[in-house]
Motif scaffolding. Structure first.
Motif, PDB file in Angstrom:
ATOM      1  N   ASN A   1      56.475  47.387  38.758  1.00  0.00           N
ATOM      2  CA  ASN A   1      55.485  47.889  39.712  1.00  0.00           C
ATOM      3  C   ASN A   1      54.059  47.634  39.225  1.00  0.00           C
ATOM      4  O   ASN A   1      53.185  47.252  40.005  1.00  0.00           O
ATOM      5  N   PHE A   2      53.827  47.819  37.938  1.00  0.00           N
ATOM      6  CA  PHE A   2      52.473  47.571  37.415  1.00  0.00           C
ATOM      7  C   PHE A   2      52.154  46.070  37.418  1.00  0.00           C
ATOM      8  O   PHE A   2      51.001  45.689  37.607  1.00  0.00           O
ATOM      9  N   ILE A   3      53.180  45.275  37.220  1.00  0.00           N
ATOM     10  CA  ILE A   3      52.934  43.827  37.294  1.00  0.00           C
ATOM     11  C   ILE A   3      52.551  43.461  38.739  1.00  0.00           C
ATOM     12  O   ILE A   3      51.626  42.682  38.970  1.00  0.00           O
ATOM     13  N   SER A   4      53.227  44.058  39.697  1.00  0.00           N
ATOM     14  CA  SER A   4      52.863  43.819  41.105  1.00  0.00           C
ATOM     15  C   SER A   4      51.415  44.222  41.340  1.00  0.00           C
ATOM     16  O   SER A   4      50.654  43.525  42.026  1.00  0.00           O
ATOM     17  N   ALA A   5      51.022  45.352  40.767  1.00  0.00           N
ATOM     18  CA  ALA A   5      49.633  45.814  40.931  1.00  0.00           C
ATOM     19  C   ALA A   5      48.672  44.793  40.330  1.00  0.00           C
ATOM     20  O   ALA A   5      47.633  44.469  40.923  1.00  0.00           O
ATOM     21  N   GLY A   6      49.031  44.262  39.162  1.00  0.00           N
ATOM     22  CA  GLY A   6      48.185  43.257  38.507  1.00  0.00           C
ATOM     23  C   GLY A   6      48.045  42.011  39.364  1.00  0.00           C
ATOM     24  O   GLY A   6      46.958  41.430  39.471  1.00  0.00           O
ATOM     25  N   VAL A   7      49.142  41.617  40.010  1.00  0.00           N
ATOM     26  CA  VAL A   7      49.116  40.438  40.882  1.00  0.00           C
ATOM     27  C   VAL A   7      48.145  40.669  42.037  1.00  0.00           C
ATOM     28  O   VAL A   7      47.271  39.839  42.324  1.00  0.00           O
ATOM     29  N   ALA A   8      48.291  41.812  42.685  1.00  0.00           N
ATOM     30  CA  ALA A   8      47.422  42.114  43.829  1.00  0.00           C
ATOM     31  C   ALA A   8      45.969  42.195  43.384  1.00  0.00           C
ATOM     32  O   ALA A   8      45.065  41.676  44.063  1.00  0.00           O
TER      33      ALA A   8
ATOM     34  N   VAL B   1      44.460  38.670  42.982  1.00  0.00           N
ATOM     35  CA  VAL B   1      44.014  38.038  44.231  1.00  0.00           C
ATOM     36  C   VAL B   1      42.726  38.704  44.715  1.00  0.00           C
ATOM     37  O   VAL B   1      41.780  38.041  45.154  1.00  0.00           O
ATOM     38  N   SER B   2      42.706  40.036  44.600  1.00  0.00           N
ATOM     39  CA  SER B   2      41.518  40.772  45.065  1.00  0.00           C
ATOM     40  C   SER B   2      40.277  40.331  44.310  1.00  0.00           C
ATOM     41  O   SER B   2      39.222  40.102  44.910  1.00  0.00           O
ATOM     42  N   ALA B   3      40.407  40.227  42.996  1.00  0.00           N
ATOM     43  CA  ALA B   3      39.242  39.861  42.189  1.00  0.00           C
ATOM     44  C   ALA B   3      38.840  38.407  42.427  1.00  0.00           C
ATOM     45  O   ALA B   3      37.661  38.081  42.436  1.00  0.00           O
ATOM     46  N   ALA B   4      39.828  37.553  42.650  1.00  0.00           N
ATOM     47  CA  ALA B   4      39.514  36.134  42.823  1.00  0.00           C
ATOM     48  C   ALA B   4      38.824  35.876  44.154  1.00  0.00           C
ATOM     49  O   ALA B   4      37.886  35.090  44.239  1.00  0.00           O
ATOM     50  N   PHE B   5      39.287  36.530  45.212  1.00  0.00           N
ATOM     51  CA  PHE B   5      38.741  36.278  46.549  1.00  0.00           C
ATOM     52  C   PHE B   5      37.766  37.362  47.008  1.00  0.00           C
ATOM     53  O   PHE B   5      37.186  37.242  48.075  1.00  0.00           O
ATOM     54  N   GLY B   6      37.673  38.434  46.267  1.00  0.00           N
ATOM     55  CA  GLY B   6      36.905  39.574  46.756  1.00  0.00           C
ATOM     56  C   GLY B   6      37.578  40.146  47.986  1.00  0.00           C
ATOM     57  O   GLY B   6      36.924  40.566  48.942  1.00  0.00           O
ATOM     58  N   ALA B   7      38.904  40.162  47.963  1.00  0.00           N
ATOM     59  CA  ALA B   7      39.655  40.564  49.158  1.00  0.00           C
ATOM     60  C   ALA B   7      40.728  41.588  48.792  1.00  0.00           C
ATOM     61  O   ALA B   7      41.873  41.229  48.530  1.00  0.00           O
ATOM     62  N   PRO B   8      40.361  42.885  48.791  1.00  0.00           N
ATOM     63  CA  PRO B   8      41.358  43.888  48.371  1.00  0.00           C
ATOM     64  C   PRO B   8      42.561  43.991  49.299  1.00  0.00           C
ATOM     65  O   PRO B   8      43.694  44.075  48.833  1.00  0.00           O
ATOM     66  N   VAL B   9      42.313  43.935  50.601  1.00  0.00           N
ATOM     67  CA  VAL B   9      43.460  44.052  51.524  1.00  0.00           C
ATOM     68  C   VAL B   9      44.295  42.777  51.453  1.00  0.00           C
ATOM     69  O   VAL B   9      45.532  42.812  51.428  1.00  0.00           O
ATOM     70  N   GLY B  10      43.622  41.643  51.388  1.00  0.00           N
ATOM     71  CA  GLY B  10      44.336  40.368  51.265  1.00  0.00           C
ATOM     72  C   GLY B  10      45.192  40.349  50.010  1.00  0.00           C
ATOM     73  O   GLY B  10      46.326  39.880  50.023  1.00  0.00           O
ATOM     74  N   GLY B  11      44.645  40.880  48.917  1.00  0.00           N
ATOM     75  CA  GLY B  11      45.393  40.918  47.653  1.00  0.00           C
ATOM     76  C   GLY B  11      46.650  41.738  47.800  1.00  0.00           C
ATOM     77  O   GLY B  11      47.741  41.325  47.393  1.00  0.00           O
ATOM     78  N   LEU B  12      46.491  42.896  48.419  1.00  0.00           N
ATOM     79  CA  LEU B  12      47.646  43.781  48.613  1.00  0.00           C
ATOM     80  C   LEU B  12      48.709  43.085  49.464  1.00  0.00           C
ATOM     81  O   LEU B  12      49.896  43.058  49.123  1.00  0.00           O
TER      82      LEU B  12
END
Ligand code: ATP
Length: 956
Positions: free
Chosen positions: A286-293, A296-307
């Protein structure tokens, strides 16, 4: 049979041991030729003694199979499959697939686990979990910031210096500098991967996806991989390789998630005393999934997209609670990277700390969004079709190129030469790319932009070319985009800024970072800013260079390059529309015909044509551009691209999993035989299970156990408990690793007789849950030698027993033989099970199913054989209802009594056949099957094949 109760004196116990051993051998032999009454294909995988698995590849770039006939660029083979076609693997690829070990999603539910969990302090609101999510978000956000800044710094130095040379008329020197600078960074980026950490190569996305699906991939979560990935990715992207940082950010986020939550490091040999309760497989994933999201959020500045990206593409297990927690993690990651990026540029502070600057945190901010019109859906759908077609072409070429590269590298015998080639390839990419960037724009003339007054009164409004289009101030600010063209002068007239100069269209695309190119392509009210020539040239260059660069030995992703490719053909279509219908500005009925808007829709369509993710892409596009007005056309293009792409190829990231031979179980089964979908509801668990099953007893004789571990490579063993009536029933499951840990701890090996532990003393089991989780200390290569000491005739442990009560998984799932195969699949994939035991009515073990047994190719082979031999299916094939989708009752049109009759008939047949082994194949066919299917598990000797076919298969 039982080893649980033993006579009290030594002589007796020795006799008992001897008779038990013989008994166990007899049972094993019998079980090999036993038939459980239902006719089905016999699995020999499970009954080959002494089989050894091959080792999974440590460096994927060098892993190439030799039995692949479809590798050449024009061969129409396995890379051209629509999504509904099950991927076929070669025999060597199957071997590689089986070399990867799986992992359970849930922790082993044993007494030691229960004891461990009892000690953990868990507050009602799980504060520690939220803190950990925040910590991961912050760490990943910071990492994203550092990556951005370093990339900006390296990139800015390259372009500004090259520009200076060009301004001075030293084109050749400029080209040499540009090439040498880029090549040096590219070689460095490759060297880190090739010489130090091969697992840091590529994007890491397939490996992380595979892991979250339940496959262990070695070394992907090590701190060394994190450092190597960061360095390689920064150098490669900074120097201008046509790749993006998003894939690596996802992988780095996953490593952060794994590292921070577990608080242990094998490299630095530490184990923090905090967050101990997260050290279990479920929380780790679960924490690895959080890290993945968060990545993406940090790379694109897209929190919802990351999720959404994590949920749709990467993570296989999801819940509402997890959504909330990961959402929080994404917010922290995005705000951290946005905040720092807004305040710093190339590590120099800009503005005051604390303010969020739109241009710094919305990567491709669109300022003059246009209103949409119903007519806009037509070109959007066309872009969707193009996205599907080009996305599939991109996927196929990428796979072909990767296969080709792997084969070539694998065919070179000198390791030194292989390394040199792997360094040289990215350098070559950069040489070509630098040459394109410097020389190609010269082939296009400089376009004058005569500034006409804009209708707005602010100085930031601008104009370009001979239309009255407003042109964003960025063209003036980004000097390098002018390449060798006259920059012109800027002057104010009242409140309007005027400028007259020239710019180079292709330089806007090639002679700057990809981010700058994207901003130019998305620009609104700049209808004729690019002509067809530069757009087509840019498209071709990016399309092929991304394919080439993405597979080289550097840490690289393709998400941003995909956006550039889509934006290019989107703009081409937009320009065509403008050419046909003219330029329309300023909120007129036709103002939706803006090539900038179509560039955005094109990006989304290509992203979707390659990755086939709908909500994630839509959300990322909106968060990247802040242009909500085009939401519906974007959604249309995404959906159409997915439909078209699905008919041509597998989604790119899944195709990479197949290419790398990482086992992956889709949420829904996909089995297609004879061009028809097979309804798994028509089959039962016993159709796919492996049997006979190698089991262990609740109280197991140590030498017997060691011998089993030596003889069989299986990773899970059902544990049997003897009932007073002498029947042995399924009691739980224990893994190979847990058994090895037990054998390593001599405290649990007791001289017989051994009484099973009762509930009152289970809490003082000598081995703790942490030790069981860590696995055996003994290295894999040494395990054989280690086990041998227990089976030697003069072994000290000849008369020792081990009690498994405290360590076995008491919640291991089992299903009856007649359990629907479809539901068994759902059970395994939804709960993340590694093993599913098949039992009969009296709870006796009949077979076992692993995740890999449910992989598409294996089910096609197994069920295909069943359909060939079972009259049940033969009859259906004539009428053809068996395999049609949506028709769960394959016996459509038959009266129910007839169906039951057939089933009974079949079962009777099975029982009759039981004595002669069930399967109706000739001896030669049997041998072919054994060699073909089981050589993957172990090199099967000719003699063994004969034996197997003699005992197991009979002529009908
Ligand atoms: P994993 O990655 O979990 O090890 P696998 O499928 O490679 O998955 P193995 O344990 O190596 O697992 O099993 C190989 C084959 O043997 C599979 O077909 C499986 O169903 C079967 N098998 C697994 N465990 C047993 C067992 N205890 N006795 C007999 N057959 C087994």
């Amino acid at each position: 049979m039982s080893f649980s109760t033993l006579p009290s004196n030594d002589q007796e116990s020795e006799n008992e041991f001897e008779s038990n051993r013989q008994e166990s051998e007899v049972v094993l032999r019998n079980s090999i030729s036993r038939e459980d009454g239902v006719r089905r294909r016999r699995s020999v995988r499970s009954s080959l003694p002494g089989q050894r698995k091959s080792v999974s590849p440590t460096d994927d770039s060098l892993f190439a199979v030799q039995d692949d006939e479809d590798f050449s660029v024009f061969a129409k083979g396995r890379d051209y499959e629509p999504v509904f076609v099950t991927h076929k693997y070669t025999e060597q690829e199957k071997e590689t697939l089986s070399s990867y070990e799986s992992c359970d999603y849930l922790p082993t539910h044993s007494h030691v686990y229960k004891h461990w969990i009892k000690r953990q302090m868990i507050s009602n609101i799980e504060t520690d979990r939220w803190i950990m999510m925040g910590l991961i978000g912050f760490a990943v956000g910071l990492l994203g910031f550092l990556l951005h800044q370093l990339i900006e710094r390296i990139s800015a130095l390259k372009w500004s210096t090259t520009k200076e040379f060009l301004d001075d008329g030293k084109v050749a020197v400029g080209w040499m500098f540009c090439s040498a600078y880029s090549m040096a960074f590219a070689v460095f980026a490759a060297a880190v991967v090739v010489l130090w950490r091969p697992s840091a190569g590529g994007s890491g996305l397939p490996e992380v996806t595979g892991f979250l699906n339940g496959t262990q991939v070695k070394k992907i979560f090590s701190i060394k991989t994190l450092v190597a990935k960061f360095v390689s990715c920064t150098a490669a992207i900074g120097c201008g390789m046509p790749i993006g940082p998003e894939g690596p950010m996802i992988h780095m986020g996953a490593i952060m998630g794994a590292g921070l939550s577990q608080g242990t490091s094998d490299v630095f040999k530490f184990k923090l005393p905090f967050f101990e309760r997260f050290r279990n497989p479920e929380d780790r994933r679960n924490f690895i999934s959080a890290g993945v999201a968060a990545g993406v959020s940090a790379a694109f500045g897209a929190p919802v997209g990351g999720l959404l990206f994590c949920m749709e593409e990467v993570s296989s297990f999801w819940s509402n609670t997890l959504s909330w927690q990961i959402f929080f993690c994404c917010i922290i990651a995005t705000s951290t990277s946005d905040l720092f990026n807004s305040s710093f540029q190339e590590f120099r502070q800009i503005g005051t700390f604390g303010g969020f600057q739109t241009s710094r945190y919305i990567l491709f901010n669109v300022y003059d969004a246009v209103d949409i019109n119903i007519l806009m859906f037509i070109p959007s759908a066309i872009l969707g079709v193009l996205g599907g077609l080009l996305g599939s072409a991109f996927t196929i070429l990428n796979l072909k190129m990767t296969r080709f590269r792997k084969r070539r590298l694998a065919s070179i015998s000198s390791p030194g030469l292989v390394k040199v080639i792997r360094f040289v390839e990215p350098a070559l990419v950069m040489l070509v790319m630098s040459s394109f960037s410097v020389f190609l724009p010269m082939a296009f003339k400089c376009i004058p932009y005569t500034c006409l007054p804009s209708d707005a009164s602010t100085v930031s409004d601008f104009c370009v070319n001979d239309t009255t289009n407003k042109y964003d101030s960025q063209l003036r600010e980004e000097e390098e985009t002018f390449h060798t063209c006259e920059e012109g002068t800027h002057y104010m007239n009242g409140t309007t800024l005027f400028s007259n100069g020239t710019y180079n269209e292709l330089a806007l695309l090639l002679f700057s970072s990809k981010d700058e190119a994207m901003k130019n392509l998305y620009l609104r009210n700049s209808h004729r800013m690019f002509n067809y020539g530069p757009l087509f040239v840019g498209l071709i260059i990016y399309f092929f260079m991304v394919i080439w660069a993405a597979g080289t030995s550097v840490a690289a992703g393709i998400l941003v390059p995909m956006l550039v490719i889509g934006a290019l053909y989107g703009r081409i279509l937009g320009l065509m529309i403008v050419d046909i219908f003219g330029v329309h500005l300023d909120q007129s009925y036709w103002s939706w015909m803006d090539p900038g808007a179509f560039a955005l829709i094109g990006s989304a369509s290509f992203f979707s044509g390659v990755a086939r993710l709908a909500p994630a892409i839509t959300s990322i596009m909106m968060e990247l551009t802040n242009d909500l007005k085009v939401l519906l056309p974007v959604m249309t293009a995404v959906v159409v691209a997915k439909w078209v792409g699905d008919y041509l190829t597998h989604p790119f990231f899944h195709a990479l999993l197949e290419l790398k031979c990482i086992p992956f179980l889709n949420q829904q089964p996909n089995v297609r035989i004879n061009k028809k979908n097979v309804q798994l509801e028509l089959f039962t668990a016993s159709d796919i299970m492996a049997f006979p099953v190698v089991t262990v007893n609740l109280i197991e004789h140590v030498p017997t156990l060691a011998q089993k571990l030596l003889d069989y490579t299986h990773n899970g063993f059902p544990v049997l408990k003897e009932l007073p009536n002498g029947n042995c029933i399924f009691h739980g499951l224990i893994t190979r690793s847990e058994l090895l840990v037990m054998l390593e701890n001599k405290d649990v090996l007791k001289p017989g007789p051994v009484e099973p532990l009762d509930d009152s003393n289970l809490d003082i089991a000598p081995i703790g849950y942490d030790a069981m989780l860590r696995g055996p200390v003994e290295r894999e290569q040494m395990q054989e030698k280690f086990l041998q000491q227990f089976v030697d005739s003069n072994s000290h442990f000849r008369n020792h027993y081990v009690d498994l009560t405290a360590y076995l998984n008491m919640s291991a799932m089992s299903v009856p033989c007649k359990f629907s195969l479809h539901r068994a699949y759902t059970l395994i994939s939804a709960l993340g099970l590694r093993h599913l035991t098949v039992v009969d009515e009296s709870n006796q073990v009949k077979g076992i199913i692993t995740r890999k047994d449910l992989m598409g190719f294996h089910m096609v082979e197994t069920l295909g054989n069943i359909m060939e031999t079972r009259p049940y299916f033969k009859a259906d094939r004539n009428g053809d209802p068996a395999s049609s989708r949506g028709n769960t009752n394959h016996m459509a049109g038959k009266p129910i009594e007839r169906i039951e009759e057939e089933e009974e008939d079949e079962e009777r047949h099975g029982k009759e056949d039981a004595n002669h082994s069930s399967i109706r194949v000739g001896e030669n066919e049997c041998k072919r099957m054994v060699i073909k299917e089981f050589a993957t598990v172990r090199r099967t000797e000719g003699q063994e094949v004969n034996q197997l076919c003699e005992g197991q298969y009979q002529r009908p």
